[in-house]
Design a protein around this motif. Sequence first.
Motif, short mmCIF file in Angstrom:
data_model
loop_
_atom_site.label_atom_id
_atom_site.label_comp_id
_atom_site.label_asym_id
_atom_site.label_seq_id
_atom_site.Cartn_x
_atom_site.Cartn_y
_atom_site.Cartn_z
N ASP A 1 0.82 -1.22 0.00
CA ASP A 1 0.00 0.00 0.00
C ASP A 1 0.85 1.26 0.00
O ASP A 1 0.46 2.29 -0.53
N ARG A 2 2.03 1.19 0.61
CA ARG A 2 2.86 2.39 0.70
C ARG A 2 3.73 2.62 -0.54
O ARG A 2 4.52 3.55 -0.57
N ILE B 1 1.19 12.82 2.18
CA ILE B 1 2.17 11.89 1.62
C ILE B 1 3.60 12.35 1.85
O ILE B 1 4.44 11.55 2.26
N VAL C 1 -1.64 2.78 -5.27
CA VAL C 1 -3.03 2.33 -5.10
C VAL C 1 -4.03 3.42 -5.46
O VAL C 1 -5.15 3.13 -5.85
N GLN C 2 -3.60 4.68 -5.33
CA GLN C 2 -4.50 5.77 -5.73
C GLN C 2 -4.67 5.83 -7.24
O GLN C 2 -5.60 6.44 -7.74
N LEU D 1 4.90 4.12 -3.81
CA LEU D 1 4.59 5.35 -4.54
C LEU D 1 4.37 5.01 -6.02
O LEU D 1 4.96 4.06 -6.54
N MET E 1 8.28 5.33 3.67
CA MET E 1 7.35 5.56 4.76
C MET E 1 7.05 4.26 5.51
O MET E 1 7.34 3.18 5.01
N PHE E 2 6.49 4.40 6.69
CA PHE E 2 6.09 3.21 7.45
C PHE E 2 4.93 2.51 6.73
O PHE E 2 4.22 3.11 5.92
N MET F 1 2.06 10.45 -4.88
CA MET F 1 0.82 9.72 -5.09
C MET F 1 1.13 8.25 -4.83
O MET F 1 2.18 7.76 -5.22
N LEU F 2 0.22 7.60 -4.18
CA LEU F 2 0.39 6.16 -3.95
C LEU F 2 -0.02 5.42 -5.22
O LEU F 2 -0.95 5.83 -5.92
N ASP G 1 -9.07 6.77 2.01
CA ASP G 1 -9.11 7.69 0.86
C ASP G 1 -10.54 8.17 0.64
O ASP G 1 -11.42 7.38 0.28
N TYR H 1 -4.26 0.73 3.17
CA TYR H 1 -5.00 1.72 2.40
C TYR H 1 -6.41 1.23 2.15
O TYR H 1 -6.62 0.08 1.75
N PHE I 1 1.28 0.93 6.17
CA PHE I 1 -0.09 1.23 6.59
C PHE I 1 -1.01 0.45 5.67
O PHE I 1 -0.58 -0.12 4.66
N GLN J 1 -10.23 2.50 0.46
CA GLN J 1 -10.96 3.53 -0.28
C GLN J 1 -12.38 3.55 0.28
O GLN J 1 -13.10 2.54 0.19
#
Lengths: 767, 154, 266
Positions: B19-20, C35, B65-66, B22, C1-2, B62-63, C50, C6, C4, C8
């Motif tokens: 998920d993290r 972000i 997943v987005q 980019l 980043m750590f 932006m991830l 999200d 996600y 997490f 929606q």
Amino acid sequence: MTEPHAANRREDLRLITGRGRYAADWNLPGQLHACFLRSDRAHAEIVALDAGPALKCRGVVAVYTGADAIAAGYTQFPNLMTFKGRSGAEILKPARPVLAAGKVRFVGETVAMVVAESALAAQDALGAIVIEYRDLPPVVTTQDALAAGASQLHANIPGNLCFEWESGDAAAVARAFAEAAHVTRLKPITTRVAPNPMEPRACVINYDAASDSYDIYSPSQGINMLRRQFSVLTGVPEEKLRLHLHDTGGSFGQRSAVYPEYAAQMIAAKQLGRPVKWVASRSECFMSDSHGRAIDITGELALDRDGRFLAARYEFDCDMGAYLTPTGCVSHLRNPATCMTGVYRIPALYGSFRVVLTNTVPVAAYRGAGRPDIAYAVERLVDQAATELNIDRDELRRRNFIPLDAFPYKTPTMGVYEQSDFAGCLDKALKAADWNGFAPRRAAAVKRGKLRGIGMATVIEGTGAGIYPKDQIAIEFDAQGRLMVYTVSLSQGQSHETTFAAIVAQTLGVAPEAVTLRQSVQGKELIGNHTGGSRSLVGAGSVCKIAAQKLIEQARPLAAEELELEPSQLDYAAGAFRQRGGEKMIGLLDLARRHAGRNPHPLNLVAEGTVGSTFPNGCHIAEVEVDPETGVTEIVSYVAVDDCGNVINHSVVEGQIHGGVTQGAGQVFGEHAMYDRGSGQLLTGSFSDYFMPRAGFIRDIKMNEHPVPSKLNVLGAKGVGESGCTASLPTLANATLDALRPLGIQHLDMPLTPSKLWHAMQAAKPE
Amino acid sequence: MTKIEITVNGARHSREVEDRTLLVDLLRDQLGLTGTHVGCDTSQCGCCTVHVNGRALKSCTMLAVQANGAEVVTIEGMAQGGKLHPVQQAFTDCHALQCGFCTPGMIMAVTALLRDNPHPSDEEIYHGLEGNLCRCTGYINIVKAVKQVAQTPR
Amino acid sequence: MFEFKYLQAKTLSEAGAFVAANPDAKLLAGGMTLIPTLKQRLAQPSHLVDIGGLPELQGIEVKDGRLVLGAATRHQEVAASPVVGKALPALAYLAAQIGDPQVRNRGTIGGSVANNDPAADYPAAVLALGATIVTTRREIAADDFFQGMFSTALEEGEIIVRLSFPLPQRAAYMKFPHPASGYAMTGVFVAETKTGIRVAVTGAGPGVFRWSDAESALAKKLHPAALDALAVAADDLNEDIHATREYRANLVKVMAKRAVQKLLEN
């Protein structure tokens, strides 16, 4: 060699379609990823370091610390100092660790390296490393570092003073000052800046156990110097180091050196038997890529009653950061000394230099490497003297120029200037900038509520002399008989693939597309310099011409044989050998193709040449408008007149000037790598805090060439890569101070930020 | 981990991502499209600019997943049928690049700017390039390239 | 980043319920602040929820003399909207100054207002216009919403749904951008509203504030010269390596005068 070339460069196609190969783009099968724990404090002893918890994190394969680097024998960072200091003293060299051992000396120093299956896993594990520091007082200015009782960075460097040096004649200068009608004094310091090429550092290293050798992918300015530095640092012989260097995303002097991270990666790659990849974040770059400039300069200029320069005297306190870089010292000592006289005839000259260590990021050469610094100091002094004596700034300069007939001109310190036409550059610039028509523009600006200023600088610099005794170029024909040119220099934006190919092509009389340049190719062993100090075109580029001429001569007997003639019966022109007074002819490339497949190809050759420093020079004039309400300075006009000798490619020269001028402007108006004096924390650690010029910062630069061909190389060229910076630093400072002078403001240090200018204007207001 | 479907330069891809992750890392590391570059970590340099559903954005902010279900265009997708996009052509014609590192992001930003505003003034060009840093060119030739495209009838 | 998880959100109430039940979860809309924060490892949320695509949070319309913007409206949409351009051009102008074009394509007004960065642009408009922040639970007046640096009246799990701006007679925004970050080093929004002249200042202090002295002076005479005799106390303003507090105090006055000038010219 002055035909204009189309702007389209050979390097463009891959770069505009996303097919460049920068270090971070490489991925090797089975690779691991490295991440560095960096010191978060400026000066401290490491009391305890426990990597154990990190080893337990998911995906982590190994963790390395200072002890590992010492065990590997990686302890001797290369240094390029070649001369002795005062009283014949050698430079005191600080020992620099690959990973900190016992002590940290700047925020950002590498302390440990985590190697994991993914970059994210390595980053996740960083926080698990347990480290305990015992803080020591930091020193982040040269003043603090040199003060009595100051915190010592290195046991072997008392007073944080590595080296003292001088150039010129102190006694002659003292006599001249004693007799002078007027003395102007100033402290024109140059700030510490971060070069910030857009490509963050990255490195991929693979170890091949069978041959006990390494493959290295990293940014670079040239294979020879980088490989030698790797070898010096690690003790691994050069033949066991294969460097694969492709595209480098800008450098400006920052990427010529071997960095500690790369050496740590070598240890891991060997031990773990898998490639190790590391990509820096921009934040890491701010605190570990070498910084630039950072010289505290004090200057004095002695004049007679007619405004003639009698003598100049300088003190340079050079902040080198916590450790010496290979290029830092040499650049900040020798380069200012070489051009200490500027473009002026000054009979007596003296400069004393101190190399000082502070708890900050190490300082290396940065675009201009000491020459922008001395140009700034000289030109600010001259402007100041003009103001004090009420002599027009252009007139004072003109009165003191080294005249046309005085060249080659041996300066009182180190430099021998080649033929230059300072008055010619000045005249051209004055006309292009409409210097004499400034008064009404200033008046009109006042009506709009703005303070308008005009400023100039007439500058010169010595381009890099090179550290290798010669530059070699190889011409080889590939299996299809196509002409390849090999150099060990490496362009990081300077367009050599276009210009070097053009030089060969033009000498041979063939189309440029028929010649292909290959740079810093692993396996092509050639002697030669890296790309830096604006010397590649004049150095390696000149040898390209020599090589092409050699090729013609080498091909002559082959052509004769092909045409069943005597070599003496052939003329060469426009790419072909022709029978004199006859019909027979053969094209050179055609001849080469006919011999394709022969190994070695009979037309392969190596040519060489030795070129020292050239002396590009010029006059830049800028106009600025300062908004008294906000202190914002707008650059409203910029004229550049540059003598870079014969121009090979006008578009490339223009691009170099654009970029150099903009970097200088950035430093004048806002760039500053700042440290907190008390804690040693880096205050400008990202683009959120470190000002960078953006589009519109300088809208236009009116370019003018004033070529005085160089006699020092076959191209007649003078280097131009750094000229923009050297000139723009003093030009823009002088213009801005001219805008403020009516308020009684005499001198302000860079950066000339809105806040600083506003405060100065408030302070100058009558009570 | 999340499964995403994403179309990049016209090609559909199905990937399982942390998920993290980019978007820029998905493009570079998983899809091998290394033309999009990472130049900073505070979303200011613009080297990572791509088009997502027709809008320019910074793929480092932006991830992945987005971007599920999105249409992405990167620098590798700009030339069509062996022919350079007019913005790419203008960049080489105007010597608007030197080291080339900022260039992909710059081209993507310029293309988006001209789509929204085909005939921008100088000020509008500067405003439109505020999200892109270049260290080599001083921007003057980049602005020239934008104007070349703006002035070319299409 | 750590790491997490996600998610929606499918509906607004689902999103609200989730973050209420999971205090370590964070809402994600544009992500232009969140972000980068996560990339620096300055926050470690358990979940990112999200809400950027939720239909309840979209929309730009003028209704009953008010401009209503869905919380997930992107800055670029506000800047380019003919509806906003006609009803409240000063807001369109402000939106066009945020960040850069790429940031404007993602960042949302709801995200900006909920974050309340002391150097963000929108809070100045929201406060000066006396907007109403409509959340999943209530309606909050602008004067009650902003409570200091990164601090608002929003409760745990409360989500901004839309912002409702009463249309002013005239308004203008002037911004002095931070030379490095592009945020507002000082931004002043002046609005001629039904309840009088309102002046809101962002970037200069620890949070957006109304400059009441200026409001009084401009109420007497709506002209830049009305501010000449005023001074902003520097003591409470921000100071950093780029600008002293005295300089910021000066900028407040200069930007306010320029905003008034712009308001008069429109």
